[in-house]
Design an enzyme around this catalytic site. Structure first.
Site, PDB file in Angstrom:
ATOM      1  N   CYS A 178       0.807  -1.221   0.000  1.00 31.49           N
ATOM      2  CA  CYS A 178       0.000   0.000   0.000  1.00 31.49           C
ATOM      3  C   CYS A 178       0.840   1.271   0.000  1.00 31.49           C
ATOM      4  O   CYS A 178       0.294   2.369   0.065  1.00 31.49           O
ATOM      5  CB  CYS A 178      -0.972  -0.040   1.169  1.00 31.49           C
ATOM      6  SG  CYS A 178      -1.991  -1.526   1.077  1.00 31.49           S
ATOM      7  N   HIS A 319      -2.984   8.389   5.830  1.00 31.02           N
ATOM      8  CA  HIS A 319      -3.169   7.036   5.297  1.00 31.02           C
ATOM      9  C   HIS A 319      -4.450   6.421   5.870  1.00 31.02           C
ATOM     10  O   HIS A 319      -5.120   5.654   5.180  1.00 31.02           O
ATOM     11  CB  HIS A 319      -1.957   6.174   5.664  1.00 31.02           C
ATOM     12  CG  HIS A 319      -2.054   4.760   5.189  1.00 31.02           C
ATOM     13  ND1 HIS A 319      -1.935   4.420   3.861  1.00 31.02           N
ATOM     14  CD2 HIS A 319      -2.277   3.583   5.841  1.00 31.02           C
ATOM     15  CE1 HIS A 319      -2.073   3.102   3.728  1.00 31.02           C
ATOM     16  NE2 HIS A 319      -2.286   2.570   4.906  1.00 31.02           N
ATOM     17  N   GLU A 330      -1.207   6.142  13.542  1.00 28.73           N
ATOM     18  CA  GLU A 330      -0.859   7.240  12.634  1.00 28.73           C
ATOM     19  C   GLU A 330      -1.172   8.587  13.291  1.00 28.73           C
ATOM     20  O   GLU A 330      -0.406   9.547  13.170  1.00 28.73           O
ATOM     21  CB  GLU A 330      -1.625   7.118  11.315  1.00 28.73           C
ATOM     22  CG  GLU A 330      -1.232   8.233  10.340  1.00 28.73           C
ATOM     23  CD  GLU A 330      -1.961   8.162   9.010  1.00 28.73           C
ATOM     24  OE1 GLU A 330      -2.948   7.411   8.900  1.00 28.73           O
ATOM     25  OE2 GLU A 330      -1.533   8.881   8.082  1.00 28.73           O
ATOM     26  N   LYS A 353      -9.962   8.230   2.150  1.00 33.61           N
ATOM     27  CA  LYS A 353     -10.395   6.824   2.037  1.00 33.61           C
ATOM     28  C   LYS A 353     -11.825   6.657   2.551  1.00 33.61           C
ATOM     29  O   LYS A 353     -12.482   5.665   2.239  1.00 33.61           O
ATOM     30  CB  LYS A 353      -9.465   5.903   2.834  1.00 33.61           C
ATOM     31  CG  LYS A 353      -8.105   5.709   2.176  1.00 33.61           C
ATOM     32  CD  LYS A 353      -7.303   4.636   2.877  1.00 33.61           C
ATOM     33  CE  LYS A 353      -5.937   4.427   2.249  1.00 33.61           C
ATOM     34  NZ  LYS A 353      -4.942   5.453   2.640  1.00 33.61           N
ATOM     35  N   HIS A 358      -9.953   1.947   0.282  1.00 37.19           N
ATOM     36  CA  HIS A 358      -8.495   1.831   0.267  1.00 37.19           C
ATOM     37  C   HIS A 358      -8.071   1.156  -1.039  1.00 37.19           C
ATOM     38  O   HIS A 358      -8.323  -0.034  -1.234  1.00 37.19           O
ATOM     39  CB  HIS A 358      -8.046   1.021   1.489  1.00 37.19           C
ATOM     40  CG  HIS A 358      -6.571   0.892   1.639  1.00 37.19           C
ATOM     41  ND1 HIS A 358      -5.681   1.550   0.820  1.00 37.19           N
ATOM     42  CD2 HIS A 358      -5.823   0.178   2.516  1.00 37.19           C
ATOM     43  CE1 HIS A 358      -4.438   1.229   1.189  1.00 37.19           C
ATOM     44  NE2 HIS A 358      -4.509   0.407   2.216  1.00 37.19           N
ATOM     45  N   PHE A 419       1.979  -3.069   4.234  1.00 31.49           N
ATOM     46  CA  PHE A 419       2.384  -4.327   4.848  1.00 31.49           C
ATOM     47  C   PHE A 419       3.847  -4.589   4.505  1.00 31.49           C
ATOM     48  O   PHE A 419       4.324  -4.219   3.439  1.00 31.49           O
ATOM     49  CB  PHE A 419       1.525  -5.481   4.310  1.00 31.49           C
ATOM     50  CG  PHE A 419       0.141  -5.542   4.918  1.00 31.49           C
ATOM     51  CD1 PHE A 419      -0.223  -4.745   5.984  1.00 31.49           C
ATOM     52  CD2 PHE A 419      -0.794  -6.419   4.410  1.00 31.49           C
ATOM     53  CE1 PHE A 419      -1.501  -4.825   6.536  1.00 31.49           C
ATOM     54  CE2 PHE A 419      -2.076  -6.510   4.947  1.00 31.49           C
ATOM     55  CZ  PHE A 419      -2.427  -5.712   6.009  1.00 31.49           C
TER      56      PHE A 419
HETATM   57  C1  LIG Z   1       3.909   1.769   8.302  1.00 30.29           C
HETATM   58  O1  LIG Z   1       2.443   1.728   8.388  1.00 30.29           O
HETATM   59  C2  LIG Z   1       1.761   0.490   8.251  1.00 30.29           C
HETATM   60  C3  LIG Z   1       0.337   0.617   8.673  1.00 30.29           C
HETATM   61  O2  LIG Z   1       0.132   1.395   9.798  1.00 30.29           O
HETATM   62  C4  LIG Z   1       2.370  -0.653   8.974  1.00 30.29           C
HETATM   63  O3  LIG Z   1       2.114  -1.856   8.320  1.00 30.29           O
HETATM   64  C5  LIG Z   1       3.799  -0.435   9.122  1.00 30.29           C
HETATM   65  O4  LIG Z   1       4.260  -1.297  10.052  1.00 30.29           O
HETATM   66  C6  LIG Z   1       3.944   1.040   9.450  1.00 30.29           C
HETATM   67  N1  LIG Z   1       4.726   1.668  10.455  1.00 30.29           N
HETATM   68  C7  LIG Z   1       4.333   2.499  11.378  1.00 30.29           C
HETATM   69  C8  LIG Z   1       5.376   2.766  12.343  1.00 30.29           C
HETATM   70  O5  LIG Z   1       3.223   3.020  11.462  1.00 30.29           O
END
Ligand SMILES: *[C@@H]1O[C@H](CO)[C@@H](O)[C@H](O)[C@H]1NC(C)=O
Ligand SMILES: *[C@@H]1O[C@H](CO)[C@@H](O)[C@H](O)[C@H]1NC(C)=O
Ligand SMILES: *[C@@H]1O[C@H](CO)[C@@H](O)[C@H](O)[C@H]1NC(C)=O
Ligand SMILES: CC(=O)N[C@H]1CO[C@H](CO)[C@@H](O)[C@@H]1O
Length: 434
Positions: A178, A319, A330, A353, A358, A419
């Site tokens: 994503c 996001h 977030e 979104k 999404h 992911f």
């Molecule tokens: C980057 O964002 C995504 C979803 O929140 C997550 O899979 C990944 O681990 C993320 N890292 C952080 C620190 O939010």
């Protein structure tokens, strides 16, 4: 850092809220939802057997582009529709719009040497894999189409865009779940800054509306359940009742251009792409670290590389996919990254979104377009369905509930998280802002 600055001179969009920037942006600003029932829109495909039956679906009504709907015949030569997987069709449609908008369709041979493509997808053509595997099982190898391989590869959208317009510069395809769209745009910016190209078509496409994909995301308990009879309420980022994300399809394309190159030819400049930050979590394949450290790092890198006063960033296109944990983390990361620089009153944070769902790999591309338009038009697009802000969980910013807000937006930031633990942020600014 670099003397070469990068601006946005063309936009193209294929989305659940419409085809074409004019339609999609108007629907976003007017708080229209593009989330529909999969069972009603695509009957007899098997969606009725699944627990989540809602999605952001690209409209296909008669009337085509003029009415904001997708009709492949308007964008592809006869025969090409069969040769191109759906994600690549969306990609070509969005790229054509962006190139027309930038007036770069009829570029000279020399200009095309200096034009590249950076166009990704998160999944590619799952549809072809499913179909052709079924044919192989029932009819043997001779039933597998010779177009199976070219239709399935993730870089075919990038390849087909360069074939169609004769672009001989860098040809690249990112696939980072994503975060694909944001990485495509950010990497394209670097190609221009580094001198590999003067113009780049950047973006991403996704066409994941298949029972197999929905069953897969259901298994990891990622999708919103309980909204099959009221699809437009399903995507509700930051709301107390948020229950998972709503899958969507589409594509977004931007024409990025070196500033003096754009100025010399008198191109219309929407905004400057000023900052790009990336980070990896080093934590877990799907769960973010609880303090949002990776997301915060991506934002801080983007702000630092933008070399602007962080207080100018008065809009964040988050996001926020409408999952309980993801939105929360977030939110904390946004507060940690921007909180010290800007007052709560001046900052607007929203998740488009809520209207589009999404779009997985394509999300970062269409959301970058919304972040550009927010700067160009001084409007923060709304978060739909935000009925009860989850204040106990620390949601105490302005999330632009229900209705768009007109406000000066000198710079915007957009986040994409994927992911695998890959995060990216982009910063756009008014192009005359120093
Ligand atoms: C980057 O964002 C995504 C979803 O929140 C997550 O899979 C990944 O681990 C993320 N890292 C952080 C620190 O939010
Ligand atoms: C796209 O590529 C396929 C081969 O993979 C080709 O058959 C088709 O003509 C190309 N279409 C366009 C529009 O470039
Ligand atoms: C936006 O930029 C203008 C011009 O530099 C400045 O006067 C104004 O205060 C800025 N507004 C915000 C909200 O940052
Ligand atoms: C013949 C064959 O197996 N090719 C098919 C692969 O799947 C797509 C559908 O997604 C078909 O259109 C192809 O014809």
């Amino acid at each position: 850092m670099s003397a070469r600055r990068v601006v946005v001179t063309g936009l193209g969009i294929v989305s659940p809220v419409g085809i074409g920037v004019k339609h999609a942006w108007r629907n976003i600003i007017e708080a229209k939802s593009g989330i529909q029932s999969l069972v009603k829109a695509m009957p007899n495909v098997g969606f009725e057997k699944l627990s989540s039956q809602v999605a952001g679906i690209v409209p296909r009504a008669a009337g085509g582009y003029a009415s904001g709907a997708f009709d492949p015949k308007e964008w592809l030569a006869p025969g090409d529709a069969a040769r191109l997987a759906l994600f690549a069709q969306y990609a070509l449609c969005s790229a054509h719009q962006a190139l027309t908008d930038a007036e770069w369709i009829d570029a000279s041979d020399e200009q095309r040497e200096r034009t590249g493509v950076c166009f990704g997808t998160g999944i590619g053509s799952l549809e072809d894999i499913v179909e052709n595997h079924t044919r192989l099982q029932s009819g043997g190898a001779r039933k597998v189409s010779p177009m199976f391989v070219p239709r399935t590869l993730c870089n075919m959208a990038a390849g087909n865009i360069s074939i169609r317009y004769g672009f001989y510069g860098p040809n690249h395809a990112v696939s980072t779940a994503c975060t694909t769209g944001a990485h495509s745009i950010g990497d394209a910016m670097r190609f221009i800054q580094f001198g590999d190209a003067d113009v780049m078509v950047a973006g991403a496409a996704e066409a994941p509306l298949l029972p197999l994909a929905i069953a897969g995301f259901s298994k990891i308990k990622a999708l919103a359940l309980g909204f099959n009879d009221r699809p437009s309420a399903a995507s509700r980022p930051f709301d107390k009742g948020r229950a998972g994300f709503v899958i969507g399809e589409g594509a977004g394309a931007l024409v990025l251009e070196e500033l003096s190159h754009a100025q010399r030819r008198g191109a219309h400049i929407y905004a400057e792409l000023r900052g790009y930050g990336l980070s990896g979590d080093g934590h877990h394949i799907t769960a973010p670290p609880p303090d949002g450290a990776g997301a915060r790092r991506a934002m801080l890198h983007a702000i630092r590389s933008a070399q602007i006063d962080p207080s100018a960033i008065s809009y964040v296109n988050a996001h926020a996919t409408s999952t309980p944990l993801g939105d929360n983390i977030e939110n904390q990361a946004i507060k940690a990254a921007l909180g010290p620089h800007i007052s709560r009153r001046q900052l607007a944070v929203s998740s488009t979104k809520s209207a589009t769902g999404h779009l997985l790999g394509a999300a970062g591309a269409i959301e970058a377009i919304f972040a550009v338009l927010a700067v160009a038009h001084d409007v923060a697009p709304p978060t739909l369905n935000l009925d009860v802000v989850d204040t106990e969980a620390g949601f105490d910013l302005n999330y632009v509930p229900h209705a768009a807000q007109e406000r000066t937006i000198n710079a915007s930031l957009t986040n994409s998280f994927g992911f695998g633990g890959t995060n990216a942020s982009l910063v756009f600014a008014k192009h005359n802002s120093g």
